[in-house]
Design an enzyme around this catalytic site. Structure first.
Site, PDB file in Angstrom:
ATOM      1  N   GLN A  10      -4.749  10.818   5.620  1.00  0.00           N
ATOM      2  CA  GLN A  10      -5.800   9.824   5.386  1.00  0.00           C
ATOM      3  C   GLN A  10      -5.910   8.825   6.539  1.00  0.00           C
ATOM      4  O   GLN A  10      -7.004   8.580   7.057  1.00  0.00           O
ATOM      5  CB  GLN A  10      -5.529   9.079   4.074  1.00  0.00           C
ATOM      6  N   VAL A  11      -4.792   8.253   6.947  1.00  0.00           N
ATOM      7  CA  VAL A  11      -4.837   7.250   8.018  1.00  0.00           C
ATOM      8  C   VAL A  11      -5.092   7.918   9.370  1.00  0.00           C
ATOM      9  O   VAL A  11      -5.863   7.412  10.193  1.00  0.00           O
ATOM     10  CB  VAL A  11      -3.536   6.433   8.051  1.00  0.00           C
ATOM     11  N   ASP A  30       5.975  19.363  15.436  1.00  0.00           N
ATOM     12  CA  ASP A  30       6.673  19.770  14.218  1.00  0.00           C
ATOM     13  C   ASP A  30       7.605  18.642  13.770  1.00  0.00           C
ATOM     14  O   ASP A  30       8.620  18.369  14.407  1.00  0.00           O
ATOM     15  CB  ASP A  30       7.468  21.045  14.489  1.00  0.00           C
ATOM     16  N   LEU A  31       7.263  17.999  12.670  1.00  0.00           N
ATOM     17  CA  LEU A  31       8.038  16.846  12.204  1.00  0.00           C
ATOM     18  C   LEU A  31       9.415  17.228  11.694  1.00  0.00           C
ATOM     19  O   LEU A  31      10.257  16.347  11.481  1.00  0.00           O
ATOM     20  CB  LEU A  31       7.265  16.111  11.104  1.00  0.00           C
ATOM     21  N   ALA A  54       3.749  11.988   7.613  1.00  0.00           N
ATOM     22  CA  ALA A  54       4.870  11.807   6.694  1.00  0.00           C
ATOM     23  C   ALA A  54       4.882  12.895   5.633  1.00  0.00           C
ATOM     24  O   ALA A  54       3.879  13.592   5.422  1.00  0.00           O
ATOM     25  CB  ALA A  54       4.786  10.435   6.013  1.00  0.00           C
ATOM     26  N   THR A  56       4.613  13.155   1.961  1.00  0.00           N
ATOM     27  CA  THR A  56       4.069  12.196   0.990  1.00  0.00           C
ATOM     28  C   THR A  56       3.909  12.739  -0.424  1.00  0.00           C
ATOM     29  O   THR A  56       3.345  12.067  -1.282  1.00  0.00           O
ATOM     30  CB  THR A  56       2.698  11.683   1.470  1.00  0.00           C
ATOM     31  N   ASP A  96       5.410   0.722  -0.296  1.00  0.00           N
ATOM     32  CA  ASP A  96       5.906  -0.173  -1.337  1.00  0.00           C
ATOM     33  C   ASP A  96       7.010   0.485  -2.167  1.00  0.00           C
ATOM     34  O   ASP A  96       7.763  -0.193  -2.857  1.00  0.00           O
ATOM     35  CB  ASP A  96       4.758  -0.582  -2.265  1.00  0.00           C
ATOM     36  N   TYR A 119      11.335   9.933  -2.409  1.00  0.00           N
ATOM     37  CA  TYR A 119      10.362   9.583  -1.369  1.00  0.00           C
ATOM     38  C   TYR A 119      10.672   8.190  -0.812  1.00  0.00           C
ATOM     39  O   TYR A 119      10.728   7.986   0.411  1.00  0.00           O
ATOM     40  CB  TYR A 119       8.949   9.625  -1.945  1.00  0.00           C
ATOM     41  N   TRP A 143      -0.767   2.398  -2.143  1.00  0.00           N
ATOM     42  CA  TRP A 143      -1.901   2.988  -2.845  1.00  0.00           C
ATOM     43  C   TRP A 143      -3.054   3.348  -1.895  1.00  0.00           C
ATOM     44  O   TRP A 143      -4.192   2.899  -2.055  1.00  0.00           O
ATOM     45  CB  TRP A 143      -2.394   2.047  -3.931  1.00  0.00           C
TER      46      TRP A 143
END
Length: 281
Positions: A10-11, A30-31, A54, A56, A96, A119, A143
Site C-alpha cells: 500500500q505505501v 529478496d527480503l 514487510a 504483514t 502500533d 507480527y 490501520w
C-alpha cells in the site's frame, strides 16, 4: 535518488508516484536474504533508503514467526547497518502492534513495548536492530488503508454489498492512516534527515479522529452509499489466531514538533480512496 524496498504494498505503491523514487520488487530484492538487500543498497548508491516492505499477514505470522522475524526484524537491521556504513539515512515503517493495547491513553514513542502477537514481536526485533545503526527514523503507524492491495476499506466494500448487516469489532480503538499520507510523510522525513541527522529516532504517525473498526465501517458504508447496517461486537466475539491490541491510539505530537508533519484526516482520505476505486464519496 530515494531507494524504496517494496513495490506492490500500500505505501510502496504511493511512494512509486514520486519522480525521485526507485521501488524494488521482491524479484529485485529478496527480503529473506539480508545480504542480498545490503548489496542492492550498495549497487544503487541512493541518498536515502525507505523500507516499505514487510511481512504483514498478521494471523499467518503466528505459524510463521521465524519467517516474519527474518523479514521484519533481521533484514531491516542489515539494511540500516549498510546505510550507516554508506553514511545515508534509513527510514522504516513499524506498527502500533508493538504495544499491548492496555489503557486508553495514546501511546508515546518512548513507552515500553510489549507486543501481543508474532507480527508485533517481529517488528519489535526490527526496531531494536535499526536503533543500533546510524541515522534513522522508525515510523510507527496504524490501520493502513488505500485503494491498493488488501485492507479494511476494500473488504468492507465487498462484504457490505453482499450483506444487509455486518458484525464489526467496536472495542479496538485507533485510527486509519491513508497510505498516501504515510508515503508523503516518509518523503518529508527522508528529506529532513539528510539535512539534519540529529532528528533520528522513533516517531508515530496515524490518522485522526480516533474511532473503532465499527466506526470506520459505518463511515465507509455511508460514504459509499451502501445500505448495510453495522452491529457493534466485542473482540471476544470475533476471535483471531493473533490477538489484537484494544488500544491502538498513537501520540503523534513529537513528529509534528520535530518534522512539522501533522496527522491526516482519515475521513477525507477515505473519500479520496473511494474516488480512486470508482465509488461514491
Amino acid at each position: 535518488m530515494i531507494l524504496v524496498f517494496g513495490k506492490t504494498g500500500q505505501v510502496a505503491r504511493e511512494l512509486a508516484a514520486e519522480e525521485t523514487v526507485t521501488c524494488l520488487s521482491r524479484d529485485q530484492a529478496d527480503l529473506t536474504d539480508p545480504a542480498a538487500c545490503a548489496e542492492v543498497i550498495r549497487a544503487h548508491a541512493p541518498v536515502v533508503v525507505i523500507n516499505a516492505a514487510a511481512y504483514t499477514v498478521v494471523d499467518r505470522a503466528e505459524a510463521e514467526e521465524d519467517l516474519a522475524t527474518l523479514i521484519n526484524g533481521t533484514t531491516p537491521g542489515v539494511m540500516a547497518e549498510t546505510c550507516a556504513t554508506l553514511g545515508i539515512p534509513f527510514v522504516t515503517l513499524s506498527t502500533d502492534y508493538v504495544f499491548d493495547g492496555k489503557g486508553s491513553s495514546p501511546w508515546h514513542p518512548d513507552e515500553p513495548v510489549a507486543p501481543l502477537n508474532a507480527y508485533g514481536r517481529s517488528k519489535q526485533v526490527g526496531e531494536a536492530a535499526v536503533r543500533l545503526a546510524g541515522t534513522h527514523v522508525i515510523l510507527r503507524t496504524s490501520w493502513v488503508v488505500s485503494a491498493h492491495g488488501s485492507n479494511f476499506v476494500k473488504t468492507m466494500l465487498r462484504l457490505g454489498r453482499a450483506r444487509e448487516r455486518m458484525r464489526v469489532v467496536a472495542d479496538q480503538i485507533g485510527a486509519p492512516t491513508p497510505a498516501r499520507a504515510i508515503a508523503a510523510a516518509c518523503i518529508e522525513i527522508a528529506r529532513q534527515l539528510i539535512a539534519d541527522p540529529e532528528k533520528s529516532g522513533t516517531y508515530h504517525f496515524a490518522g485522526e479522529p480516533e474511532t473503532s473498526w465499527a466506526g470506520v465501517a459505518t463511515e465507509i458504508f455511508t460514504a459509499a452509499a451502501i445500505p448495510c447496517a453495522v452491529a457493534e461486537i466485542p473482540s471476544s466475539a470475533y476471535p483471531t489466531p493473533a490477538p489484537r491490541p484494544l488500544n491502538s491510539r498513537l501520540d503523534c505530537s513529537t513528529l509534528e514538533t520535530v518534522f512539522g508533519i501533522t496527522r491526516p484526516d482519515w475521513q477525507a482520505g477515505l473519500k479520496d480512496i473511494l474516488k480512486d476505486l470508482g465509488e461514491r464519496a
